[in-house]
Design a protein around this motif. Sequence first.
Motif, PDB file in Angstrom:
ATOM      1  N   ASN A 357     -42.377 -73.310 -14.061  1.00  0.00           N
ATOM      2  CA  ASN A 357     -41.574 -72.558 -13.090  1.00  0.00           C
ATOM      3  C   ASN A 357     -40.679 -73.455 -12.249  1.00  0.00           C
ATOM      4  N   ILE A 358     -40.679 -74.770 -12.521  1.00  0.00           N
ATOM      5  CA  ILE A 358     -39.807 -75.664 -11.760  1.00  0.00           C
ATOM      6  C   ILE A 358     -38.369 -75.481 -12.249  1.00  0.00           C
ATOM      7  N   ASP A 359     -37.472 -75.192 -11.353  1.00  0.00           N
ATOM      8  CA  ASP A 359     -36.065 -75.026 -11.697  1.00  0.00           C
ATOM      9  C   ASP A 359     -35.227 -75.660 -10.603  1.00  0.00           C
ATOM     10  N   GLY A 360     -33.983 -75.312 -10.548  1.00  0.00           N
ATOM     11  CA  GLY A 360     -33.080 -75.870  -9.554  1.00  0.00           C
ATOM     12  C   GLY A 360     -33.454 -75.526  -8.139  1.00  0.00           C
ATOM     13  N   ASN A 361     -34.292 -74.502  -7.938  1.00  0.00           N
ATOM     14  CA  ASN A 361     -34.698 -74.132  -6.579  1.00  0.00           C
ATOM     15  C   ASN A 361     -35.638 -75.158  -5.950  1.00  0.00           C
ATOM     16  N   SER A 362     -36.135 -76.115  -6.747  1.00  0.00           N
ATOM     17  CA  SER A 362     -37.010 -77.138  -6.187  1.00  0.00           C
ATOM     18  C   SER A 362     -36.253 -78.130  -5.323  1.00  0.00           C
ATOM     19  N   TYR A 363     -34.917 -78.059  -5.315  1.00  0.00           N
ATOM     20  CA  TYR A 363     -34.105 -78.977  -4.517  1.00  0.00           C
ATOM     21  C   TYR A 363     -33.965 -78.435  -3.108  1.00  0.00           C
ATOM     22  N   ASP A 364     -34.263 -79.266  -2.106  1.00  0.00           N
ATOM     23  CA  ASP A 364     -34.190 -78.872  -0.699  1.00  0.00           C
ATOM     24  C   ASP A 364     -32.843 -79.328  -0.144  1.00  0.00           C
ATOM     25  N   PRO A 365     -31.915 -78.411   0.175  1.00  0.00           N
ATOM     26  CA  PRO A 365     -30.586 -78.831   0.651  1.00  0.00           C
ATOM     27  C   PRO A 365     -30.634 -79.510   2.003  1.00  0.00           C
ATOM     28  N   GLU A 366     -31.645 -79.244   2.820  1.00  0.00           N
ATOM     29  CA  GLU A 366     -31.689 -79.859   4.138  1.00  0.00           C
ATOM     30  C   GLU A 366     -32.006 -81.350   4.037  1.00  0.00           C
ATOM     31  N   THR A 367     -33.053 -81.687   3.298  1.00  0.00           N
ATOM     32  CA  THR A 367     -33.411 -83.100   3.121  1.00  0.00           C
ATOM     33  C   THR A 367     -32.660 -83.765   1.973  1.00  0.00           C
ATOM     34  N   LYS A 368     -31.928 -82.935   1.142  1.00  0.00           N
ATOM     35  CA  LYS A 368     -31.195 -83.453  -0.023  1.00  0.00           C
ATOM     36  C   LYS A 368     -32.130 -84.207  -0.958  1.00  0.00           C
ATOM     37  N   LYS A 369     -33.343 -83.713  -1.090  1.00  0.00           N
ATOM     38  CA  LYS A 369     -34.322 -84.310  -1.987  1.00  0.00           C
ATOM     39  C   LYS A 369     -35.074 -83.211  -2.718  1.00  0.00           C
ATOM     40  N   ILE A 395     -44.553 -86.770 -19.828  1.00  0.00           N
ATOM     41  CA  ILE A 395     -43.337 -85.945 -19.717  1.00  0.00           C
ATOM     42  C   ILE A 395     -42.149 -86.740 -20.256  1.00  0.00           C
ATOM     43  N   GLY A 396     -41.472 -86.170 -21.225  1.00  0.00           N
ATOM     44  CA  GLY A 396     -40.323 -86.819 -21.833  1.00  0.00           C
ATOM     45  C   GLY A 396     -40.661 -87.783 -22.945  1.00  0.00           C
ATOM     46  N   ALA A 411     -45.004 -82.587 -22.811  1.00  0.00           N
ATOM     47  CA  ALA A 411     -43.973 -83.590 -23.096  1.00  0.00           C
ATOM     48  C   ALA A 411     -42.608 -82.953 -23.316  1.00  0.00           C
ATOM     49  N   ARG A 412     -42.565 -81.681 -23.775  1.00  0.00           N
ATOM     50  CA  ARG A 412     -41.281 -81.019 -24.058  1.00  0.00           C
ATOM     51  C   ARG A 412     -40.713 -80.280 -22.852  1.00  0.00           C
ATOM     52  N   LEU A 413     -41.370 -80.343 -21.716  1.00  0.00           N
ATOM     53  CA  LEU A 413     -40.839 -79.662 -20.535  1.00  0.00           C
ATOM     54  C   LEU A 413     -39.521 -80.298 -20.099  1.00  0.00           C
ATOM     55  N   PRO A 414     -38.544 -79.488 -19.694  1.00  0.00           N
ATOM     56  CA  PRO A 414     -37.230 -80.039 -19.289  1.00  0.00           C
ATOM     57  C   PRO A 414     -37.296 -80.647 -17.894  1.00  0.00           C
ATOM     58  N   LEU A 415     -38.104 -81.681 -17.753  1.00  0.00           N
ATOM     59  CA  LEU A 415     -38.295 -82.329 -16.468  1.00  0.00           C
ATOM     60  C   LEU A 415     -38.146 -83.840 -16.628  1.00  0.00           C
ATOM     61  N   THR A 416     -37.914 -84.491 -15.511  1.00  0.00           N
ATOM     62  CA  THR A 416     -37.853 -85.951 -15.453  1.00  0.00           C
ATOM     63  C   THR A 416     -38.804 -86.428 -14.364  1.00  0.00           C
ATOM     64  N   PHE A 417     -39.696 -87.323 -14.718  1.00  0.00           N
ATOM     65  CA  PHE A 417     -40.664 -87.859 -13.769  1.00  0.00           C
ATOM     66  C   PHE A 417     -40.104 -89.138 -13.162  1.00  0.00           C
ATOM     67  N   SER A 418     -39.897 -89.128 -11.840  1.00  0.00           N
ATOM     68  CA  SER A 418     -39.340 -90.269 -11.123  1.00  0.00           C
ATOM     69  C   SER A 418     -40.351 -90.723 -10.080  1.00  0.00           C
ATOM     70  N   SER A 419     -40.656 -92.037 -10.060  1.00  0.00           N
ATOM     71  CA  SER A 419     -41.649 -92.568  -9.131  1.00  0.00           C
ATOM     72  C   SER A 419     -41.155 -93.867  -8.533  1.00  0.00           C
ATOM     73  N   LYS A 420     -41.739 -94.242  -7.381  1.00  0.00           N
ATOM     74  CA  LYS A 420     -41.439 -95.483  -6.694  1.00  0.00           C
ATOM     75  C   LYS A 420     -42.732 -96.270  -6.500  1.00  0.00           C
ATOM     76  N   ASP A 421     -42.557 -97.558  -6.288  1.00  0.00           N
ATOM     77  CA  ASP A 421     -43.722 -98.449  -6.177  1.00  0.00           C
ATOM     78  C   ASP A 421     -44.203 -98.521  -4.726  1.00  0.00           C
ATOM     79  N   LEU A 442     -34.049 -81.166 -15.555  1.00  0.00           N
ATOM     80  CA  LEU A 442     -32.927 -81.797 -16.234  1.00  0.00           C
ATOM     81  C   LEU A 442     -31.606 -81.133 -15.884  1.00  0.00           C
ATOM     82  N   GLU A 443     -31.613 -79.822 -15.685  1.00  0.00           N
ATOM     83  CA  GLU A 443     -30.377 -79.130 -15.331  1.00  0.00           C
ATOM     84  C   GLU A 443     -29.867 -79.610 -13.982  1.00  0.00           C
ATOM     85  N   SER A 444     -30.761 -79.779 -13.017  1.00  0.00           N
ATOM     86  CA  SER A 444     -30.358 -80.241 -11.698  1.00  0.00           C
ATOM     87  C   SER A 444     -29.841 -81.668 -11.751  1.00  0.00           C
ATOM     88  N   GLN A 445     -30.459 -82.499 -12.588  1.00  0.00           N
ATOM     89  CA  GLN A 445     -30.023 -83.879 -12.702  1.00  0.00           C
ATOM     90  C   GLN A 445     -28.644 -83.971 -13.346  1.00  0.00           C
TER      91      GLN A 445
END
Length: 467
Positions: A357-369, A395-396, A411-421, A442-445
């Motif tokens: 159910n993750i789509d473009g609505n997961s983007y928060d315009p206030e924090t821009k994240k 994933i991916g 693995a086939r979900l249209p998502l990108t996993f991004s992490s920081k150290d 992926l659509e949002s990216q």
Amino acid sequence: MQNFDDESIVRIEDDLSDQNDLSLKSYFKSSLTPDDVVALAPLRRAQPMLQAFTALFHGGINSVLMRLLVLRELTADVDSPSLSRADINAKLGYLEPEALETVLTRLRSTGLLVWDPSQSVYRIAPMARNVLAAIESLIQVEQQDDPSEVSYMLTQVAGAQAVGGVSVEQLHHLLGRLIELTEEFSDAIASGSEFQLRTAQQKWHTACDWVEKGSQIIHAITNDSRADSATHRAAQAIGRAQSALLNMQGMFSRALNQIERQRVHLGQSGLSTTDIKMWLLQRDDLASLADGALSHPVTPHFITPSEMIDVAESELLSHRNSAVLGILPTGENAPSIANDNSEALLELDHWLDLLGNIDGNSYDPETKKHKPLQDYLLPASFAIASYRASLLPLIGDANEASLQGATAILARLPLTFSSKDKMQKVSDPHVAAISVASLIPLESQQKSHQEAPQETLRETQHEAKHE
């Protein structure tokens, strides 16, 4: 006791020098002399300095420590260039008189400590201060706890460059150490051991810190018009070795990600085999883990050879009768298969529905994240949260996506996993902190990449309009 005057001492030193030349010739082939070897010439010119090191480090380690201790204590007093015997006795009063006299005699006979008979005082030879300065720099580097062992060589290169020019030999030492580190890190990556990778990565971070500090020095040597061609080539080779060392970050990341995918978790506990190994390595006495585990001693059972023969004959005859009569073996029920509706699979199906159910609505315009990772892992127990986090690297993954099953769907979900150290604290009763990461559709990216040039074009047009 036999006394020697100055002429006798000079004569003895000349005889020793002749003996040394004769013994040095014995190391070479009969057709060669020490003068024919070019590489030996600078070492022979530096023989007085090498003899100073020999005077300090000849013998056992305890004698070496005492000579260095006495010489360091005598050179620490910089207010007066000379020291009387009374001053020395007062400064080194914690030593036995005989031991102190032995050390002073050694330093005086080798020229590190000079006796001035006109004023009845001792003076420190300039060579002794140079030798101590080199030793002090080594001791200081050792105290910095540099596992990469690059700091001292880089410090020497920087100092030589600052006072008038660095030698090719100093650059070659630094280049050789960088190449050794690169090979060491490559071997750690090829080993596939997580612990070797973690240790090598820590050393790699320290080496990169010194490489960044030395980049300006290498740049200055490369642009120095006074340096010869050999120095320029050595500096350029060091620059290439530094680049190869810095580019190993991606290799470490890929190797650790591969290990993360292959990590084995112990049931629903959230623990992995790596956690168990780290816990075992922290134990000082592994044998103590077995204390109280065996409450009764093991009682072995023995049988006589006659009983063994009887059992073997009965088994042999039973198989022979079955073969003669052609009797087929009796059928057996198929082993029961584990229920596919286990708790782990049900949990995975529930989580796949959540991620689907993750789509473009997961983007928060206030924090821009995008929504943080904890929104998809929590709330849950520590075991479930660890189980979900262990599946994120899939994933991916193209190899996993080509298979079948729940993990292939993940693995086939249209998502990108991004992490920081780095980690951040979360407000959860079971989990205290979690990695800073996010799941991006992926659509949002793709949309963000497409809107970036349009926004730049609008800004350019706006600036041109005002002009």
